[in-house]
Motif scaffolding. Structure first.
Motif, mmCIF file in Angstrom:
data_model
loop_
_atom_site.group_PDB
_atom_site.id
_atom_site.type_symbol
_atom_site.label_atom_id
_atom_site.label_comp_id
_atom_site.label_asym_id
_atom_site.label_seq_id
_atom_site.Cartn_x
_atom_site.Cartn_y
_atom_site.Cartn_z
ATOM 1 N N UNK A 1 0.846 -1.191 0.000
ATOM 2 C CA UNK A 1 0.000 0.000 0.000
ATOM 3 C C UNK A 1 0.886 1.247 0.000
ATOM 4 N N UNK A 2 0.777 2.070 -1.040
ATOM 5 C CA UNK A 2 1.604 3.273 -1.140
ATOM 6 C C UNK A 2 0.710 4.484 -1.348
ATOM 7 N N UNK A 3 0.467 5.270 -0.310
ATOM 8 C CA UNK A 3 -0.373 6.458 -0.473
ATOM 9 C C UNK A 3 0.303 7.480 -1.377
ATOM 10 N N UNK A 4 -0.501 8.306 -2.010
ATOM 11 C CA UNK A 4 -0.010 9.332 -2.937
ATOM 12 C C UNK A 4 0.017 10.677 -2.214
ATOM 13 N N UNK A 5 1.199 11.178 -1.826
ATOM 14 C CA UNK A 5 1.265 12.427 -1.049
ATOM 15 C C UNK A 5 0.689 13.630 -1.784
ATOM 16 N N UNK A 6 0.950 13.734 -3.096
ATOM 17 C CA UNK A 6 0.451 14.886 -3.838
ATOM 18 C C UNK A 6 -1.073 14.890 -3.901
ATOM 19 N N UNK A 7 -1.660 13.738 -4.157
ATOM 20 C CA UNK A 7 -3.112 13.626 -4.204
ATOM 21 C C UNK A 7 -3.716 13.956 -2.841
ATOM 22 N N UNK A 8 -3.077 13.443 -1.796
ATOM 23 C CA UNK A 8 -3.543 13.700 -0.433
ATOM 24 C C UNK A 8 -3.506 15.192 -0.104
ATOM 25 N N UNK A 9 -2.370 15.857 -0.375
ATOM 26 C CA UNK A 9 -2.240 17.270 -0.041
ATOM 27 C C UNK A 9 -3.210 18.126 -0.846
ATOM 28 N N UNK A 10 -3.428 17.784 -2.105
ATOM 29 C CA UNK A 10 -4.397 18.541 -2.901
ATOM 30 C C UNK A 10 -5.795 18.411 -2.308
ATOM 31 N N UNK A 11 -6.182 17.206 -1.935
ATOM 32 C CA UNK A 11 -7.498 17.005 -1.326
ATOM 33 C C UNK A 11 -7.637 17.781 -0.026
ATOM 34 N N UNK A 12 -6.584 17.774 0.766
ATOM 35 C CA UNK A 12 -6.606 18.479 2.047
ATOM 36 C C UNK A 12 -6.765 19.983 1.829
ATOM 37 N N UNK A 13 -6.058 20.536 0.847
ATOM 38 C CA UNK A 13 -6.180 21.965 0.555
ATOM 39 C C UNK A 13 -7.519 22.296 -0.103
ATOM 40 N N UNK A 14 -8.053 21.380 -0.891
ATOM 41 C CA UNK A 14 -9.383 21.605 -1.462
ATOM 42 C C UNK A 14 -10.430 21.725 -0.358
ATOM 43 N N UNK A 15 -10.353 20.860 0.645
ATOM 44 C CA UNK A 15 -11.272 20.948 1.776
ATOM 45 C C UNK A 15 -11.062 22.257 2.533
ATOM 46 N N UNK A 16 -9.812 22.658 2.659
ATOM 47 C CA UNK A 16 -9.492 23.907 3.358
ATOM 48 C C UNK A 16 -10.187 25.111 2.714
ATOM 49 N N UNK A 17 -10.374 25.076 1.408
ATOM 50 C CA UNK A 17 -10.944 26.220 0.697
ATOM 51 C C UNK A 17 -12.421 26.434 1.022
ATOM 52 N N UNK A 18 -13.094 25.427 1.556
ATOM 53 C CA UNK A 18 -14.512 25.546 1.884
ATOM 54 C C UNK A 18 -14.639 26.149 3.282
ATOM 55 N N UNK A 19 -15.002 27.419 3.321
ATOM 56 C CA UNK A 19 -15.086 28.130 4.593
ATOM 57 C C UNK A 19 -13.810 28.826 4.985
ATOM 58 N N UNK A 20 -12.867 28.962 4.050
ATOM 59 C CA UNK A 20 -11.582 29.589 4.357
ATOM 60 C C UNK A 20 -11.764 31.050 4.751
#
Length: 398
Positions: A1-20
């Motif tokens: 199992x190898x998580x994708x750091x770039x995909x993870x960070x993009x998703x995290x920042x996308x969530x951050x934009x809601x209510x920023x």
């Protein structure tokens, strides 16, 4: 199992934009931005091959099939002025682990974002109801600081509800990642913390009622000033806790509402929150007795009426030994010598979930120990390290 750091960070920042708002996020439970974020999360879960389910209180699950699965996640609601990682980090690491495990043909991982973890209506309300710590009818009667009932708030999500509460027995365990919200990992340049236990908490609202009167013509010795009662209570409680508490014990008067809150009016009513936390259930009970006795004493001396709201809270909880060991082994493999075992001084949904299944938590550093404000932050390298440790822990549990 190898998580994708770039995909993870993009998703995290996308969530951050809601209510920023500036560097922080304003997404309180059941607000428009909270609901928007949950709809977005449901779409992300579906894209990851999970089946999104909203229960009657707005807890959002992304289910990995119909059979048993490991549950991971946290919450996506925030404090009224919150940081961008509190809760969100746990939800988005869970989603990335679920994606990575599915891609690798690994164990099924389901994801959850619990509702109202931050306590707009109480203490970890969504997971408390899901786990049976409070009935839905009891929760519906709770009110926030503006007098809005829980029933009214959750009605805003009624159109999203997909079914009844899920049976916790379908999950084999729960793993929650979180920022530390304290200074220890950051101060000691450590990468992750494997949580050993979660502190217990008590929370209740206290009301002192005196007599509203003119601030210029009412002699001091005739006043029944509710705020002076609160001030005296605060001074006495700090002194009386001295021989009872431990170094790690904390207590807070975090919300005060004066009525009518005018500059030229003697306050007729003071409503305030009283919260205390400790890892020892007996000490929490002793503190409650002192709080009640001190409030009654002050009220009697100052001619004030006194009432207590419902006592909310959760007991201290130990993390599961096997789950802890899996995370510890993964931490040592990823960052040898740069991790620690540690208790959690903050409350988390894991406390409730532990009623039904083994639970574990992993912390990543909080820069400067800051949380519950817009300055909350964690280095992206540390966020990714935590993700990789989680992946290693899940693989070991499988």
């Amino acid at each position: 199992m190898t998580p994708n750091p770039d995909r993870f960070l993009k998703s995290l920042h996308d969530l951050r934009s809601i209510g920023a708002v500036g560097t922080g996020v304003v997404r309180p439970a059941y607000s428009d931005k909270d609901i928007e974020a949950r709809k977005w999360l449901a779409a992300q879960m579906e894209q990851a091959g999970l089946r999104p389910c909203f229960d009657p209180v707005g807890n959002l699950f992304g289910l990995a099939g119909d059979g048993p699965s490991l549950l991971m996640g946290s919450h996506s609601d925030t404090q009224p002025e919150g940081g961008w990682l509190d809760g969100a980090y746990g939800v988005m690491t869970a989603l990335e682990i679920a994606r990575a495990s599915k891609e690798a043909g690994g164990p099924p991982v389901s994801v959850v974002s619990f509702q109202d973890e931050e306590g707009r209506f109480g203490v970890t309300t969504g997971s408390t109801v899901w786990c049976g710590g409070r009935t839905l009818a009891e929760a519906d009667a709770l009110t926030d600081s503006d007098g809005v009932t829980y029933a009214r708030a959750r009605a805003k999500m009624a159109d999203l509800v997909t079914g009844d509460f899920l049976d916790p027995a379908r999950f084999t365990g729960f793993v929650e990642a979180h920022i530390e919200q304290g200074p220890y990992l950051d101060t000691n340049a450590e990468a992750v913390g494997v949580v050993t236990s979660i502190v217990g908490i008590r929370d209740m609202r206290i009301t002192l009622t005196g007599q509203q009167n003119h601030a210029g013509t009412t002699p001091m010795h005739l006043r029944r000033d509710a705020f002076q009662g609160l001030s005296e209570f605060n001074a006495r409680i700090n002194e009386r806790f001295r021989d009872v508490v431990a170094p790690e014990t904390v207590w807070t008067i975090g919300h005060v509402a004066l009525h009518p809150n005018g500059a030229s009016i003697v306050p007729g009513r003071a409503v305030f929150s009283m919260q205390w936390r400790d890892g020892d259930g007996d000490r929490l009970a002793r503190m409650e007795a002192i709080i009640r006795a001190t409030a009654k004493e002050v009220a009697t001396e100052r001619g004030l009426d006194l009432s207590f709201g419902p006592l909310l809270g959760l007991e201290p909880v130990a993390m599961d030994a096997r789950f802890q060991q899996a995370l510890a082994e993964a931490a040592e493999a990823e960052v040898p010598g740069r991790w620690r075992k540690m208790p959690s001084g903050a409350l988390h949904d894991s406390t409730n979930v532990a009623r039904h299944m083994p639970v574990a938590m992993l912390f990543v550093p909080s820069i400067g120990g800051m949380s519950h404000n817009f300055d909350e932050d964690t280095a992206e390298a540390d966020l990714v390290t935590g993700l990789r440790v989680l992946a290693g822990g899940v693989a070991r549990l499988a």
